[in-house]
Design an enzyme around this catalytic site. Structure first.
Site, short mmCIF file in Angstrom:
data_model
loop_
_atom_site.label_atom_id
_atom_site.label_comp_id
_atom_site.label_asym_id
_atom_site.label_seq_id
_atom_site.Cartn_x
_atom_site.Cartn_y
_atom_site.Cartn_z
CG ASP A 52 -0.46 34.71 -7.64
OD1 ASP A 52 -1.08 35.56 -7.77
OD2 ASP A 52 -0.17 34.12 -9.00
CG ASP A 54 -5.50 34.30 -11.80
OD1 ASP A 54 -6.43 33.40 -11.76
OD2 ASP A 54 -5.98 35.60 -11.58
#
Length: 333
Positions: A52, A54
């Site tokens: 991922d 952010d």
């Protein structure tokens, strides 16, 4: 190759050596702190790492300390790295440019985001006939256009007309008969008028209802702002329908990667900061998972899910956790 993968809801870790010197899988209750020799064994057992973005690699426009070095070192060691994001406000090219600008060695084709994957879903899976009513931004509109999909609704929209009776006017406004799907992504110009229009299109049961993701919080350096999930919930409530979600925790993005790159799930690990998206997607895809504590979810939340009697909660338990991806750097020295 071909090491066993912990079963869903039963994360595990590797310890010691088995036949041929391969690490032996030891089953555990999950949520194991990943460090030292265990970390080295895990990284040796995988070819592909999914990250991922952010909250894991950066917050806002600032990289997580040590993240750039870790990602670049992994690729120097011959590992395949991919970036998975639920954020639909940037195209694949834009994410590639951001990664490069922050110092990550990354190409756009390593990025799998909800914007391009949603366009692929509409064209290849849903076999969309007609156009899309889009609550979303320019990047999402661009990815739809790249697949030859016509859309309306994005952007600021018309100004509200002052005076009496605007609700009656919105209800009587003609709808575009070509619209065959309503798609919700991140939209900084979300309005009540857009909500009304989306709900009216969705009265037709044949109208496809899609959402890029359901993240309710978008991590920022200041703590976070409301995410796409808040808009999705509003449209779901107004239409009394449930959106089909393309992004994590759905397996669709991972399925796209498997088709394109031939990824072996037994040699892959998912790294993320959210239990309800990153970790749950990993569980849904049969992957080992690592929770980083630099983003949204906390170790206390993971432990609470671990203690639960609910199988659904067990899917939210990571195989491992680290304070930050930088904690994994020593294992590559």
């Amino acid at each position: 190759r071909g090491l066993p993968v912990p079963g869903r809801g039963l994360p595990g870790h590797f310890s010691g050596s088995g036949a041929g010197g391969l690490p032996t899988l030891v089953m555990s209750a999950g949520c194991v702190h990943l460090s030292g020799a265990l970390c080295s064994e895990l990284l040796a057992s995988v070819d592909t790492l999914l990250f991922d973005c952010d909250g894991v690699l950066w917050k806002g426009d600032s990289p997580i300390p040590g993240a750039v070095q870790f990602i670049n070192r992994l690729q120097e060691r011959g590992k395949r790295v991919f970036f998975l994001t639920n954020n639909s406000s940037k195209s694949r090219q834009m994410y590639g440019e951001k990664l490069h600008g922050l110092g990550f060695r990354a190409r756009p084709e390593q990025v799998y985001g909800t914007a391009p994957c949603t366009a692929l879903y509409l064209r290849q899976e849903a076999k969309l006939r007609g156009s899309v009513y889009l609550i979303g931004g320019a990047a999402l509109r661009g990815e739809l256009g790249a697949q030859g999909i016509v859309c309306s609704g994005s952007g600021p929209g018309p100004e509200l007309t002052p005076g009496p009776g605007p609700m009656q006017a919105w209800e009587a406004e003609p709808l575009d008969p070509s619209v065959g799907a309503v798609l919700i992504g991140f939209d900084e110009h979300f309005t009540y008028m857009k909500l009304c229009r989306a709900a009216r299109y969705l009265r037709d049961p044949s109208c496809i209802f899609l959402a890029t993701n359901t993240d309710t919080l978008l991590p920022t350096e200041g703590g976070g702002i409301p995410g796409t999930g808040c808009l999705v919930k509003a449209v779901e409530a107004a239409s009394n329908r449930t959106a089909h979600v393309i992004g994590k925790p759905s397996a669709f993005m991972f399925d796209c990667m498997v088709k394109e790159h031939g990824i072996d799930p037994s040699r892959t690990v998912m790294v993320g900061d959210r239990l309800d998206t990153d970790i749950l997607m990993g569980s849904n895809c049969g992957l080992r998972t690592i929770l980083t504590l630099t983003g949204v979810s906390t170790l206390e939340e993971a432990m609470a899910n671990q203690k639960s009697d609910s199988p659904d909660h067990h899917k939210l338990v990571p195989s491992y956790y680290v304070g930050s991806v930088a904690d994994l750097l020593p294992a590559l020295d």
